[in-house]
Design a protein around this motif. Structure first.
Motif, PDB file in Angstrom:
ATOM      1  N   GLU A  54      -7.528  -7.423 -10.519  1.00 21.96           N
ATOM      2  CA  GLU A  54      -8.565  -7.950  -9.635  1.00 21.96           C
ATOM      3  C   GLU A  54      -8.598  -7.256  -8.274  1.00 21.96           C
ATOM      4  OE1 GLU A  54      -8.217 -12.207  -9.401  1.00 21.96           O
ATOM      5  OE2 GLU A  54      -7.966 -12.361 -11.566  1.00 21.96           O
ATOM      6  N   ASP A  55      -7.549  -6.532  -7.928  1.00 26.62           N
ATOM      7  CA  ASP A  55      -7.474  -5.830  -6.659  1.00 26.62           C
ATOM      8  C   ASP A  55      -7.950  -4.396  -6.889  1.00 26.62           C
ATOM      9  OD1 ASP A  55      -6.247  -4.016  -4.659  1.00 26.62           O
ATOM     10  OD2 ASP A  55      -5.323  -5.842  -3.893  1.00 26.62           O
ATOM     11  N   GLU A  56      -9.065  -4.005  -6.275  1.00 29.06           N
ATOM     12  CA  GLU A  56      -9.663  -2.691  -6.516  1.00 29.06           C
ATOM     13  C   GLU A  56      -8.681  -1.558  -6.263  1.00 29.06           C
ATOM     14  OE1 GLU A  56     -13.524  -0.027  -5.132  1.00 29.06           O
ATOM     15  OE2 GLU A  56     -12.951  -1.773  -3.954  1.00 29.06           O
ATOM     16  N   TYR A  57      -7.945  -1.641  -5.176  1.00 30.13           N
ATOM     17  CA  TYR A  57      -6.977  -0.598  -4.802  1.00 30.13           C
ATOM     18  C   TYR A  57      -5.919  -0.442  -5.887  1.00 30.13           C
ATOM     19  CZ  TYR A  57      -3.383   1.712  -1.887  1.00 30.13           C
ATOM     20  OH  TYR A  57      -2.436   2.564  -1.383  1.00 30.13           O
TER      21      TYR A  57
ATOM     22  N   SER B   6      -2.882   1.836 -10.337  1.00 28.40           N
ATOM     23  CA  SER B   6      -2.059   1.684 -11.536  1.00 28.40           C
ATOM     24  C   SER B   6      -2.585   2.555 -12.673  1.00 28.40           C
ATOM     25  CB  SER B   6      -1.968   0.220 -11.957  1.00 28.40           C
ATOM     26  OG  SER B   6      -3.236  -0.275 -12.323  1.00 28.40           O
ATOM     27  N   LYS B   7      -3.906   2.681 -12.791  1.00 36.33           N
ATOM     28  CA  LYS B   7      -4.469   3.554 -13.832  1.00 36.33           C
ATOM     29  C   LYS B   7      -4.185   5.012 -13.517  1.00 36.33           C
ATOM     30  CE  LYS B   7      -7.951   0.263 -15.125  1.00 36.33           C
ATOM     31  NZ  LYS B   7      -8.980  -0.457 -14.441  1.00 36.33           N
ATOM     32  N   MET B   8      -4.263   5.389 -12.245  1.00 33.08           N
ATOM     33  CA  MET B   8      -3.991   6.763 -11.840  1.00 33.08           C
ATOM     34  C   MET B   8      -2.540   7.124 -12.123  1.00 33.08           C
ATOM     35  SD  MET B   8      -4.071   8.424  -8.044  1.00 33.08           S
ATOM     36  CE  MET B   8      -2.795   7.285  -7.559  1.00 33.08           C
ATOM     37  N   LEU B   9      -1.624   6.211 -11.887  1.00 31.14           N
ATOM     38  CA  LEU B   9      -0.200   6.483 -12.077  1.00 31.14           C
ATOM     39  C   LEU B   9       0.186   6.594 -13.560  1.00 31.14           C
ATOM     40  CD1 LEU B   9       1.321   4.184  -9.356  1.00 31.14           C
ATOM     41  CD2 LEU B   9       1.266   6.679  -9.356  1.00 31.14           C
TER      42      LEU B   9
ATOM     43  N   ARG C 278       0.848  -1.182   0.000  1.00 32.30           N
ATOM     44  CA  ARG C 278       0.000   0.000   0.000  1.00 32.30           C
ATOM     45  C   ARG C 278       0.891   1.242   0.000  1.00 32.30           C
ATOM     46  NH1 ARG C 278      -3.571  -2.826  -1.430  1.00 32.30           N
ATOM     47  NH2 ARG C 278      -5.498  -3.308  -0.356  1.00 32.30           N
ATOM     48  N   PHE C 279       0.354   2.328  -0.524  1.00 37.01           N
ATOM     49  CA  PHE C 279       1.030   3.611  -0.366  1.00 37.01           C
ATOM     50  C   PHE C 279       0.908   4.016   1.093  1.00 37.01           C
ATOM     51  CE2 PHE C 279      -0.337   3.947  -4.896  1.00 37.01           C
ATOM     52  CZ  PHE C 279       0.922   4.023  -5.458  1.00 37.01           C
ATOM     53  N   PRO C 280       1.791   4.878   1.579  1.00 33.78           N
ATOM     54  CA  PRO C 280       1.634   5.351   2.966  1.00 33.78           C
ATOM     55  C   PRO C 280       0.273   6.024   3.128  1.00 33.78           C
ATOM     56  CG  PRO C 280       3.752   6.036   2.076  1.00 33.78           C
ATOM     57  CD  PRO C 280       2.967   5.449   0.936  1.00 33.78           C
TER      58      PRO C 280
ATOM     59  N   GLU D  52       6.149  -1.019 -12.744  1.00 32.22           N
ATOM     60  CA  GLU D  52       6.698  -2.054 -11.863  1.00 32.22           C
ATOM     61  C   GLU D  52       5.694  -2.599 -10.851  1.00 32.22           C
ATOM     62  OE1 GLU D  52      11.342  -0.825 -11.405  1.00 32.22           O
ATOM     63  OE2 GLU D  52       9.869   0.593 -10.589  1.00 32.22           O
ATOM     64  N   ILE D  53       4.503  -2.039 -10.780  1.00 32.69           N
ATOM     65  CA  ILE D  53       3.517  -2.476  -9.781  1.00 32.69           C
ATOM     66  C   ILE D  53       3.262  -3.973  -9.866  1.00 32.69           C
ATOM     67  CG2 ILE D  53       1.086  -2.330  -9.094  1.00 32.69           C
ATOM     68  CD1 ILE D  53       1.223   0.653  -9.654  1.00 32.69           C
TER      69      ILE D  53
END
Length: 123
Positions: free
Chosen positions: A110-113, A118-121, A6-8, A100-101
């Motif tokens: 499959e992971d909502e977060y 990844s799309k936001m980045l 997770r991000f901080p 690299e995610i």
């Protein structure tokens, strides 16, 4: 013990309610590693995600869910290796690019977060 990448993140405490959202994000990163010199890209969040708590979390927090706001930042200077030295509750860290995610997270789509992140980045 299992952990997930997770991000901080941190909840807004009642004593921090007067802070702007970006100020809270900056303070959160400083709490993780105070030696990083970051350039935040804009004052508005790069994105956000809403999620519903599990039944146990709803009962213990009296809240339905939460919203996570993401800010983009570029590392200008600093030693990210200190993150593990200064924070015993952090099991691991990685300073990675969007590409690299998938090396760190299984089933990104499959992971909502991580699907959202990844799309936001990529923007």
């Amino acid at each position: 013990e299992e952990f997930s990448w997770r991000f901080p993140e941190a909840a807004v405490d009642s004593g921090e309610e007067g802070l702007k959202m970006r100020e809270h994000a900056e303070m959160n990163i400083k709490n993780v590693c105070e030696d990083l010199d970051l350039h935040y890209v804009g004052n508005a969040p790069a994105g956000f995600i809403n999620y519903v708590y599990s039944a146990d979390a709803k009962a213990s927090t009296s809240a339905y869910g939460a919203s996570l706001f993401f800010y983009r930042a570029q590392l200008l200077e600093g030693d990210t290796r200190k993150i593990l030295d200064e924070n015993k509750n952090i099991q691991d860290y990685a300073w990675i690019t969007a590409e690299e995610i998938s090396n760190f997270v299984d089933n990104v789509e499959e992971d909502e977060y991580w699907s959202f992140a990844s799309k936001m980045l990529e923007k």
